[in-house]
Design a protein around this motif. Structure first.
Motif, PDB file in Angstrom:
ATOM      1  N   MET A   1       0.855  -1.191   0.000  1.00 20.16           N
ATOM      2  CA  MET A   1       0.000   0.000   0.000  1.00 20.16           C
ATOM      3  C   MET A   1       0.888   1.237   0.000  1.00 20.16           C
ATOM      4  O   MET A   1       1.829   1.352   0.774  1.00 20.16           O
ATOM      5  N   THR A   2       0.612   2.178  -0.908  1.00 20.23           N
ATOM      6  CA  THR A   2       1.389   3.397  -1.002  1.00 20.23           C
ATOM      7  C   THR A   2       1.078   4.320   0.166  1.00 20.23           C
ATOM      8  O   THR A   2       0.018   4.256   0.771  1.00 20.23           O
ATOM      9  N   GLU A   3       2.039   5.214   0.435  1.00 21.58           N
ATOM     10  CA  GLU A   3       1.855   6.144   1.540  1.00 21.58           C
ATOM     11  C   GLU A   3       0.736   7.125   1.237  1.00 21.58           C
ATOM     12  O   GLU A   3       0.609   7.619   0.110  1.00 21.58           O
ATOM     13  N   ASN A   4      -0.052   7.433   2.237  1.00 16.12           N
ATOM     14  CA  ASN A   4      -1.179   8.349   2.088  1.00 16.12           C
ATOM     15  C   ASN A   4      -0.643   9.779   2.085  1.00 16.12           C
ATOM     16  O   ASN A   4      -0.239  10.327   3.116  1.00 16.12           O
ATOM     17  N   LEU A   5      -0.647  10.436   0.905  1.00 19.34           N
ATOM     18  CA  LEU A   5      -0.084  11.771   0.771  1.00 19.34           C
ATOM     19  C   LEU A   5      -0.990  12.848   1.354  1.00 19.34           C
ATOM     20  O   LEU A   5      -0.539  13.968   1.608  1.00 19.34           O
ATOM     21  N   HIS A   6      -2.261  12.536   1.567  1.00 21.18           N
ATOM     22  CA  HIS A   6      -3.169  13.529   2.151  1.00 21.18           C
ATOM     23  C   HIS A   6      -2.764  13.874   3.577  1.00 21.18           C
ATOM     24  O   HIS A   6      -3.078  14.964   4.073  1.00 21.18           O
ATOM     25  N   ILE A   7      -2.081  12.943   4.248  1.00 18.69           N
ATOM     26  CA  ILE A   7      -1.669  13.166   5.633  1.00 18.69           C
ATOM     27  C   ILE A   7      -0.802  14.413   5.746  1.00 18.69           C
ATOM     28  O   ILE A   7      -0.970  15.240   6.649  1.00 18.69           O
ATOM     29  N   HIS A   8       0.168  14.564   4.836  1.00 19.29           N
ATOM     30  CA  HIS A   8       1.127  15.670   4.939  1.00 19.29           C
ATOM     31  C   HIS A   8       0.428  17.027   4.832  1.00 19.29           C
ATOM     32  O   HIS A   8       0.721  17.949   5.599  1.00 19.29           O
ATOM     33  N   ARG A   9      -0.508  17.149   3.901  1.00 25.89           N
ATOM     34  CA  ARG A   9      -1.224  18.419   3.739  1.00 25.89           C
ATOM     35  C   ARG A   9      -2.067  18.725   4.971  1.00 25.89           C
ATOM     36  O   ARG A   9      -2.028  19.851   5.495  1.00 25.89           O
TER      37      ARG A   9
ATOM     38  N   ALA B   1      -3.782   5.852   9.288  1.00 26.34           N
ATOM     39  CA  ALA B   1      -4.498   5.933   8.016  1.00 26.34           C
ATOM     40  C   ALA B   1      -4.398   4.612   7.250  1.00 26.34           C
ATOM     41  O   ALA B   1      -5.356   4.182   6.601  1.00 26.34           O
ATOM     42  N   ALA B   2      -3.251   3.955   7.347  1.00 27.50           N
ATOM     43  CA  ALA B   2      -3.095   2.660   6.675  1.00 27.50           C
ATOM     44  C   ALA B   2      -4.055   1.628   7.257  1.00 27.50           C
ATOM     45  O   ALA B   2      -4.639   0.814   6.530  1.00 27.50           O
ATOM     46  N   GLU B   3      -4.241   1.657   8.592  1.00 26.49           N
ATOM     47  CA  GLU B   3      -5.209   0.745   9.214  1.00 26.49           C
ATOM     48  C   GLU B   3      -6.617   1.006   8.705  1.00 26.49           C
ATOM     49  O   GLU B   3      -7.370   0.080   8.399  1.00 26.49           O
ATOM     50  N   LEU B   4      -6.972   2.278   8.615  1.00 23.79           N
ATOM     51  CA  LEU B   4      -8.316   2.618   8.152  1.00 23.79           C
ATOM     52  C   LEU B   4      -8.514   2.209   6.694  1.00 23.79           C
ATOM     53  O   LEU B   4      -9.585   1.737   6.314  1.00 23.79           O
ATOM     54  N   GLU B   5      -7.473   2.372   5.883  1.00 26.88           N
ATOM     55  CA  GLU B   5      -7.582   1.977   4.473  1.00 26.88           C
ATOM     56  C   GLU B   5      -7.752   0.468   4.346  1.00 26.88           C
ATOM     57  O   GLU B   5      -8.439  -0.011   3.432  1.00 26.88           O
ATOM     58  N   GLU B   6      -7.143  -0.292   5.270  1.00 24.70           N
ATOM     59  CA  GLU B   6      -7.309  -1.752   5.249  1.00 24.70           C
ATOM     60  C   GLU B   6      -8.761  -2.149   5.453  1.00 24.70           C
ATOM     61  O   GLU B   6      -9.216  -3.170   4.947  1.00 24.70           O
ATOM     62  N   SER B   7      -9.497  -1.331   6.215  1.00 22.47           N
ATOM     63  CA  SER B   7     -10.896  -1.641   6.483  1.00 22.47           C
ATOM     64  C   SER B   7     -11.828  -1.141   5.384  1.00 22.47           C
ATOM     65  O   SER B   7     -13.043  -1.242   5.516  1.00 22.47           O
ATOM     66  N   GLY B   8     -11.272  -0.602   4.299  1.00 19.77           N
ATOM     67  CA  GLY B   8     -12.085  -0.208   3.157  1.00 19.77           C
ATOM     68  C   GLY B   8     -12.339   1.277   3.020  1.00 19.77           C
ATOM     69  O   GLY B   8     -13.070   1.696   2.111  1.00 19.77           O
ATOM     70  N   VAL B   9     -11.752   2.108   3.880  1.00 21.13           N
ATOM     71  CA  VAL B   9     -11.950   3.555   3.807  1.00 21.13           C
ATOM     72  C   VAL B   9     -11.055   4.129   2.714  1.00 21.13           C
ATOM     73  O   VAL B   9      -9.917   3.677   2.527  1.00 21.13           O
ATOM     74  N   SER B  10     -11.536   5.129   1.996  1.00 18.96           N
ATOM     75  CA  SER B  10     -10.745   5.756   0.942  1.00 18.96           C
ATOM     76  C   SER B  10      -9.547   6.485   1.552  1.00 18.96           C
ATOM     77  O   SER B  10      -9.599   6.906   2.716  1.00 18.96           O
TER      78      SER B  10
END
Length: 300
Positions: free
Chosen positions: A1-9, A39-48
């Motif tokens: 899974m790629t890093e969530n770039l929205h986090i930085h902003r 955020a990676a945990e949340l994405e694992e559960s199906g969240v965008s």
């Protein structure tokens, strides 16, 4: 899974207006790493990815309060660390939901009733047929598994709730392990023929492998305030070195596969009453491996 770039902003927006001293910058980078993991945990559960980033930052709370708590926690740790910990525990306390409490009681009663009746039937105290005994241990195993999975998916004072799919993995691992132990008990009490040990071995080995995978791949669920309080404690080696945790899982699986092979050999040669020695030897070896890997000196 790629890093969530929205986090930085979102993190930069949250820290806007906060004076970035060296300590604050260190805190920001620590928070960034934890937000990425959350955020990676949340994405694992199906969240965008975008929604996962927003939720993770929302769980962080007010940044100015976080910066203030960090400074206060540092001062408190130097003087009265236990009092600071208790105060934060009270401030962030999460009360269990009534529905979860009711379910936990029901799952616990199911496990106790199933285990008790299963043992009474296996020992001949109650005239319970073999099929019903297996059903009772299955009933008890399901209760234990539901208790574990349901508990992990609940938010606590110190941890975020575990994603449903990962909690379901722990549910399955508990179910397999408990059911395997039930078959082993039926064989040990003489209620089931010796071939029942095969089902016991399959269930327990599968549970060990699944538990090892889940534990080796588990990410940090601690809340921000908890991470601040434990930052000064020595880190767990398995958390620092995921590859070490993975090796321990592999070693554990091999140890128990060999142990159950020895158990089967003992049953068909000298008798089942020698099998507890094999279990004790396997457990002792696993503890030695754990101590060697967890407390060995850090070569890095």
């Amino acid at each position: 899974m790629t890093e969530n770039l929205h986090i930085h902003r979102l993190l930069d927006e949250a820290f806007a207006g906060v004076e970035l001293t060296p300590d604050t910058q260190d805190l920001k980078e620590e928070v960034r790493a934890n937000l990425i993991a959350r955020a990676a945990e949340l994405e694992e559960s199906g969240v965008s990815p975008e929604e996962a980033a927003r939720r993770a930052v929302a769980e962080l709370g007010e940044v100015r309060e976080l910066v203030g708590e960090s400074a206060t926690a540092t001062e408190t740790d130097a003087a009265t660390p236990r009092r600071g910990w208790d105060e934060l525990m009270r401030r962030h306390r999460v009360k269990p939901k009534p529905g979860f409490v009711v379910r936990a009681v029901v799952w616990s009663i199911a496990a106790v009733v199933g285990i008790t009746l299963g043992i009474l039937g296996a020992t001949g105290v109650l005239p319970i047929p073999l099929g019903a005994q297996i059903g009772l241990f299955g009933f008890a195993s399901t209760g234990l598994a539901l208790l574990v999975g349901d508990s992990l998916s609940q938010e606590t004072t110190m941890n975020h709730p575990m994603p449903q799919n990962r909690a379901a993995g722990y549910f399955l691992a508990t179910l397999l392990g408990a059911f395997g132990l039930g078959f082993a008990g039926l064989v040990a009490f003489g209620s089931m023929p010796l071939w029942g040990i095969v089902f016991a071995a399959l269930g327990i080995i599968a549970a060990i492998i699944l538990f090892s995978f889940l534990l080796a791949s588990q990410t940090n669920r601690h809340k921000a305030w908890t991470r601040q309080m434990v930052a000064s404690e020595p880190p767990n080696r398995f958390e620092r070195e995921p590859e070490t945790a993975a090796r321990f899982g592999i070693y554990t699986a091999v140890i128990w596969i060999v142990t159950f092979g020895v158990v089967v050999a003992l049953i068909f040669t000298v008798g089942w009453w020698w099998t507890p020695l094999a279990f004790l030897a396997g457990f002792a070896l696993m503890m030695l491996v754990l101590a060697r890997m967890l407390f060995a000196s850090d070569k890095r």
